[in-house]
Scaffold this motif. Sequence first.
Motif, PDB file in Angstrom:
ATOM      1  N   ARG A 192      20.171   1.446   4.086  1.00 40.78           N
ATOM      2  CA  ARG A 192      20.116   2.905   4.148  1.00 40.78           C
ATOM      3  C   ARG A 192      19.476   3.360   5.454  1.00 40.78           C
ATOM      4  O   ARG A 192      18.357   2.984   5.782  1.00 40.78           O
ATOM      5  CB  ARG A 192      19.322   3.452   2.965  1.00 40.78           C
ATOM      6  N   GLY A 193      20.191   4.162   6.211  1.00 38.92           N
ATOM      7  CA  GLY A 193      19.662   4.682   7.466  1.00 38.92           C
ATOM      8  C   GLY A 193      18.683   5.812   7.234  1.00 38.92           C
ATOM      9  O   GLY A 193      18.891   6.663   6.370  1.00 38.92           O
ATOM     10  N   ALA A 250      21.819  -0.047  12.717  1.00 40.39           N
ATOM     11  CA  ALA A 250      21.017   0.871  13.521  1.00 40.39           C
ATOM     12  C   ALA A 250      20.492   2.016  12.659  1.00 40.39           C
ATOM     13  O   ALA A 250      21.223   2.590  11.856  1.00 40.39           O
ATOM     14  CB  ALA A 250      21.862   1.417  14.670  1.00 40.39           C
ATOM     15  N   GLY A 251      19.201   2.320  12.838  1.00 37.11           N
ATOM     16  CA  GLY A 251      18.611   3.460  12.153  1.00 37.11           C
ATOM     17  C   GLY A 251      18.000   3.171  10.807  1.00 37.11           C
ATOM     18  O   GLY A 251      17.485   4.080  10.155  1.00 37.11           O
ATOM     19  N   THR A 252      18.013   1.927  10.363  1.00 39.40           N
ATOM     20  CA  THR A 252      17.449   1.609   9.050  1.00 39.40           C
ATOM     21  C   THR A 252      15.938   1.428   9.091  1.00 39.40           C
ATOM     22  O   THR A 252      15.300   1.314   8.046  1.00 39.40           O
ATOM     23  CB  THR A 252      18.088   0.332   8.482  1.00 39.40           C
ATOM     24  N   GLY A 253      15.350   1.377  10.286  1.00 38.21           N
ATOM     25  CA  GLY A 253      13.902   1.295  10.407  1.00 38.21           C
ATOM     26  C   GLY A 253      13.344  -0.106  10.442  1.00 38.21           C
ATOM     27  O   GLY A 253      12.127  -0.293  10.312  1.00 38.21           O
ATOM     28  N   LYS A 254      14.186  -1.093  10.663  1.00 36.10           N
ATOM     29  CA  LYS A 254      13.711  -2.482  10.619  1.00 36.10           C
ATOM     30  C   LYS A 254      12.679  -2.766  11.708  1.00 36.10           C
ATOM     31  O   LYS A 254      11.657  -3.418  11.455  1.00 36.10           O
ATOM     32  CB  LYS A 254      14.893  -3.451  10.723  1.00 36.10           C
ATOM     33  N   THR A 255      12.918  -2.272  12.925  1.00 35.69           N
ATOM     34  CA  THR A 255      11.975  -2.513  14.019  1.00 35.69           C
ATOM     35  C   THR A 255      10.696  -1.711  13.822  1.00 35.69           C
ATOM     36  O   THR A 255       9.585  -2.232  13.996  1.00 35.69           O
ATOM     37  CB  THR A 255      12.627  -2.154  15.365  1.00 35.69           C
ATOM     38  N   HIS A 310       0.382   7.169  10.284  1.00 35.95           N
ATOM     39  CA  HIS A 310       0.606   6.232   9.194  1.00 35.95           C
ATOM     40  C   HIS A 310       2.091   6.213   8.852  1.00 35.95           C
ATOM     41  O   HIS A 310       2.814   7.183   9.086  1.00 35.95           O
ATOM     42  CB  HIS A 310      -0.215   6.627   7.966  1.00 35.95           C
ATOM     43  N   LEU A 311       2.539   5.095   8.305  1.00 37.18           N
ATOM     44  CA  LEU A 311       3.956   4.962   7.963  1.00 37.18           C
ATOM     45  C   LEU A 311       4.099   4.731   6.468  1.00 37.18           C
ATOM     46  O   LEU A 311       3.469   3.829   5.906  1.00 37.18           O
ATOM     47  CB  LEU A 311       4.598   3.815   8.747  1.00 37.18           C
ATOM     48  N   LYS A 312       4.939   5.542   5.861  1.00 40.91           N
ATOM     49  CA  LYS A 312       5.212   5.432   4.435  1.00 40.91           C
ATOM     50  C   LYS A 312       6.650   4.965   4.242  1.00 40.91           C
ATOM     51  O   LYS A 312       7.570   5.518   4.854  1.00 40.91           O
ATOM     52  CB  LYS A 312       5.012   6.790   3.753  1.00 40.91           C
ATOM     53  N   PRO A 313       6.876   3.943   3.421  1.00 45.65           N
ATOM     54  CA  PRO A 313       8.257   3.476   3.205  1.00 45.65           C
ATOM     55  C   PRO A 313       9.102   4.575   2.573  1.00 45.65           C
ATOM     56  O   PRO A 313       8.667   5.267   1.652  1.00 45.65           O
ATOM     57  CB  PRO A 313       8.084   2.279   2.269  1.00 45.65           C
ATOM     58  N   LEU A 314      10.322   4.708   3.076  1.00 42.37           N
ATOM     59  CA  LEU A 314      11.192   5.800   2.650  1.00 42.37           C
ATOM     60  C   LEU A 314      12.247   5.380   1.638  1.00 42.37           C
ATOM     61  O   LEU A 314      12.912   6.245   1.065  1.00 42.37           O
ATOM     62  CB  LEU A 314      11.881   6.415   3.879  1.00 42.37           C
ATOM     63  N   ASN A 315      12.434   4.090   1.446  1.00 40.46           N
ATOM     64  CA  ASN A 315      13.442   3.650   0.475  1.00 40.46           C
ATOM     65  C   ASN A 315      13.056   2.277  -0.062  1.00 40.46           C
ATOM     66  O   ASN A 315      12.077   1.664   0.388  1.00 40.46           O
ATOM     67  CB  ASN A 315      14.842   3.637   1.095  1.00 40.46           C
ATOM     68  N   PRO A 374       0.839  -1.203   0.000  1.00 35.46           N
ATOM     69  CA  PRO A 374       0.000   0.000   0.000  1.00 35.46           C
ATOM     70  C   PRO A 374       0.872   1.249   0.000  1.00 35.46           C
ATOM     71  O   PRO A 374       2.074   1.194   0.281  1.00 35.46           O
ATOM     72  CB  PRO A 374      -0.783  -0.134   1.311  1.00 35.46           C
ATOM     73  N   GLU A 375       0.257   2.359  -0.303  1.00 36.89           N
ATOM     74  CA  GLU A 375       1.011   3.614  -0.295  1.00 36.89           C
ATOM     75  C   GLU A 375       1.521   3.935   1.097  1.00 36.89           C
ATOM     76  O   GLU A 375       2.645   4.418   1.265  1.00 36.89           O
ATOM     77  CB  GLU A 375       0.132   4.755  -0.811  1.00 36.89           C
ATOM     78  N   VAL A 376       0.691   3.665   2.112  1.00 38.69           N
ATOM     79  CA  VAL A 376       1.095   3.858   3.506  1.00 38.69           C
ATOM     80  C   VAL A 376       0.539   2.707   4.331  1.00 38.69           C
ATOM     81  O   VAL A 376      -0.444   2.060   3.944  1.00 38.69           O
ATOM     82  CB  VAL A 376       0.583   5.205   4.085  1.00 38.69           C
ATOM     83  N   LEU A 377       1.169   2.436   5.467  1.00 39.14           N
ATOM     84  CA  LEU A 377       0.628   1.494   6.450  1.00 39.14           C
ATOM     85  C   LEU A 377      -0.251   2.297   7.402  1.00 39.14           C
ATOM     86  O   LEU A 377       0.232   3.174   8.125  1.00 39.14           O
ATOM     87  CB  LEU A 377       1.765   0.809   7.216  1.00 39.14           C
TER      88      LEU A 377
END
Length: 513
Positions: free
Chosen positions: A499-500, A316-321, A287-292, A277-280
């Motif tokens: 990518r962080g 650290a900082g890549t947004g995995k969690t 809402h969360l939008k993927p950045l990369n 989807p465009e956003v979660l």
Amino acid sequence: MIQPNSQEQTRLFTDTKAKTSSKGKKSTARTKRVSKSRIQDFGIQAPSGVAKNFVLDTNVLLHDPGCLNRFKDNHLCIPADVLAELDKFKGEQSERGANARQVHRKLTEMFASGENVTRGVPTDGGGTIRLVIYDPAFCEKNSQELGQFLRIFPDREQVDHRILAATVLLKEHNSAPVVLVTKDLNMQLKARAVNIECEDYLNDKVDPIEVSSYDMRCVEVDPSELQRFASSGELVLEHPRRKEIVLNQYVLLKAGEKQTMPARLDSEGTFVRLQIPEVLRIPDGHHLKPLNLGQKCLIDALLNPEISLVTCYGQAGTGKTLVAVAAGLHEMFNRRYNGLTVSRPVVSMGDQLGFLPGSLDDKMRPWLQPIYDALDLLMQPNSNQGPRRKQQKKENLGDAASKPYDELIERGIIEIEALCYIRGRSIPNRFFILDEAQQLTPQEAKTVVTRMSRGSKLVLVGDPAQIDNPYVDSRSNGLVFTRNRLKGQAFTAHVTLSRGERSPLAEAGAQLM
């Protein structure tokens, strides 16, 4: 005065010397026979001089109880001091305790058919296994090299030194190579200091390239093929062009220098477009939008109902969690799962939590704070909500200190799971996130994977480069082990984030410090 006959005197002296020499030789031979017999009784001499002698340290047995069957036709040597160390752990109600008990049962089974456990009993792989006893009173009298070892490491009461001393004896009395296998780096250094060959336990180590290469693979296609993929969302390539690409692997279809599109190889051998989807959307939250591109691939895997195991590497900082929690909330609120379960190793799975005050949630909170941070960020009331909606939200929360997710935790929809209590559980229809999975041993990771029932999705995220567990490393931890052993299955997918996105400062720190 009568002088004795010189010839007779010489003969008598020679006979006496011969008798004395003969008696000495017999005594020496008898001593050698006794020593050799005692050496065999202590397990120091191998049944044959052809195969290698592998001495197993305690941590290897605790790390993988199945290692006793992984040395093929070689000789396995278990120092008696290792059994004493195992005995200390067998009462623990933890993964380590379970492994110690499993090793005891396996050794009992293997030695049941042997008359003398120090002489060696056959193994399934064609080798032998035997106990090695280090008796200082006897061994130090019958060894030349042991004296030098004890001058370097004089503390005979330290278990590591006794295991090393037994290895020195094995090396001295066997012509075949003797190798100490240990996961303890300090033990390896000590062994090398006294010229003992040693190595890490390599069975569960993955290829270095699997944890060092974070680049997405590119597949060269023609511009017409890329256009067809953009139109239909599918592309079939002949096998030679997609060899070495495993099921559910994410790739970049590339036509020329600038034309690229991400794709995933599905179970039918077709490259398919990402379905995201465009956003979660989080109800009443952000809402969360993927950045990369990496986050887009991760969301595609997390939302795919056909994929029940997702592994993710990322510094650290890549947004995995954050992405994993957002996807879990998105799926939970869309009723695809009964709830969201989150957990994290407490350094190692076997550590107990009883010394911390409060309930289980209170005990786990320090370890799961990154998860709570993600929940705070995602479930805070959206600033676009109207005043009435905000007031209703505030009334529902009651206490000003309450969090938006507290009620969900109380109702069991969001669950905080302690891994040290997961044995024996069956977890159905849950979105299960395990953060910092690189701190697990392969055996602990197996325990978690085998808890998942039908309808559940397991998400393992972590950074293989950040290891706090002293008995695993970037190539042997539970995260990389799980990915390595289960890759290529139709129900698994792997994503690497490089990518962080936390902040320029965090990205610079991760790259340069």
